[in-house]
Design an enzyme around this catalytic site. Sequence first.
Site, mmCIF file in Angstrom:
data_model
loop_
_atom_site.group_PDB
_atom_site.id
_atom_site.type_symbol
_atom_site.label_atom_id
_atom_site.label_comp_id
_atom_site.label_asym_id
_atom_site.label_seq_id
_atom_site.Cartn_x
_atom_site.Cartn_y
_atom_site.Cartn_z
ATOM 1 N N ASP A 193 54.755 40.303 46.302
ATOM 2 C CA ASP A 193 53.606 39.565 46.826
ATOM 3 C C ASP A 193 53.738 39.362 48.330
ATOM 4 O O ASP A 193 54.604 39.948 48.972
ATOM 5 C CB ASP A 193 53.441 38.233 46.087
ATOM 6 C CG ASP A 193 51.986 37.980 45.739
ATOM 7 O OD1 ASP A 193 51.129 38.087 46.646
ATOM 8 O OD2 ASP A 193 51.687 37.683 44.578
ATOM 9 N N GLU A 206 29.573 37.238 46.132
ATOM 10 C CA GLU A 206 30.392 38.108 46.977
ATOM 11 C C GLU A 206 29.567 39.190 47.676
ATOM 12 O O GLU A 206 29.745 39.443 48.871
ATOM 13 C CB GLU A 206 31.506 38.755 46.147
ATOM 14 C CG GLU A 206 32.571 37.790 45.669
ATOM 15 C CD GLU A 206 32.209 37.076 44.379
ATOM 16 O OE1 GLU A 206 32.990 36.213 43.950
ATOM 17 O OE2 GLU A 206 31.145 37.385 43.789
ATOM 18 N N ASN A 243 31.152 38.105 38.932
ATOM 19 C CA ASN A 243 32.211 37.886 39.916
ATOM 20 C C ASN A 243 32.744 39.227 40.396
ATOM 21 O O ASN A 243 32.748 40.211 39.661
ATOM 22 C CB ASN A 243 33.367 37.085 39.308
ATOM 23 C CG ASN A 243 34.465 36.827 40.321
ATOM 24 O OD1 ASN A 243 34.249 36.116 41.303
ATOM 25 N ND2 ASN A 243 35.626 37.410 40.115
#
Length: 422
Positions: free
Chosen positions: A244, A197, A134
């Site tokens: 965030d 990816e 990943n």
Amino acid sequence: MTYRDFIGRLKENGKLVEIQQPVSPIFEASRIAKKTKGPVLFHNVSGSKVIMNLLGSRDELSSMLGVPKEEIIKKLSEVSPEGEVRLVPGSPTLEVIESEVDLTKLPILTHFEKDGAPYITAGIVVSEYEGVMNASIHRLMLVGKDKLAARLVPPRHTYLLHKKAAEKGETLPVAIVLGCDPTIIYATSTRVPAGKEFEYAAALRGTPVEVFECSNGIKVPHSEIILEGYIDTKERVDEGPFVDITGTYDMVRKEPVIHITRIIHRKDPIYHGILPAGPEHLLMMGVPYEPRIYRAVGEVTTVKNVVLTEGGCCYLHAVVQIEKQTEGDAKNAIMAAFAAHTSLKHVVVVDEDINIFDPNDVEFAIATRVKGDMDILTITNVRGSSLDPRGASDGTTTKVGIDATKVLIEKENFERAIIPEE
């Protein structure tokens, strides 16, 4: 296109702001990046080069993909993660090898007044366990000269790989990539099948992605800086506060610790920093969801375009443009959009004559085409976003969809006046 090639193109096109004077990594670099908004290259942040806002607008995404801004989502929705990845024996990243690890020598930035510590914000964490790989961006808090705390979100892939390894009493090997081809940065921000990816990045750019093997066996693309290490089995520390996408502070949690065992990098590397809640953060969080919404709406009506709006943090608000054929199309589009992006809070559906990238045009559609008792859809007690400060403690929220399309049998009432060209 390499990372440095992309930066060079920005400079050639007059889109790169360069700051030559010394800049502090504590607040100052972030303050300048916020004011500048566009790509900015600092030549001296504690003696190092730092670039921010690298992919901070759709203009940069357009340049990266080689398509007009209005066609970005159509392009992204058509690309499958089936490009070629090539393993090569060497890399320019290996120009400098540091076995004595000291992360404090990197220009890791402190962005806001209540930040828990300096944060790496553009680090692509590449991991592999039992043949499953990943690559994804995680925020990484500096907690020591050779330690980082990683925010791992369940049930995403890095979290699952670490959980699986920890259950067997094994550490998870990782390599943190800083400063690589922008298509790879984008690809690792999106949701693709596990381990795809780099294949997705190769498909986006139309050429193979080259990877080389780190000393711990992790395969990574050519980059400015690579941090090699492992995620500890049990060690956890307080991670946060951190700002965030909403520009508010996320909660502090116990998160796993990454031990860094070796650093490799280019000579005179250009560190990549993403300003939390800044334009690049918003686009990297939001744009990957737009093709998902585009495809989902396309299953129920004729979709023309989709945007997650900047005012909605590129995450909570969407505008969907359709070619309306029946009176039910807009409401079907609303429900499809909510299903495709479960964090979506409010969605507006508009006709083809509305420019979805112009907030004033969208507001015009709401002002002139919406009848509140007929065109507003409210859905209560449904799963929302953990990033929404107004969400309930159990993760639920209320979602609102607005049908701002013309009434078909009265279309002439909504015709917009045009001044003919000479």
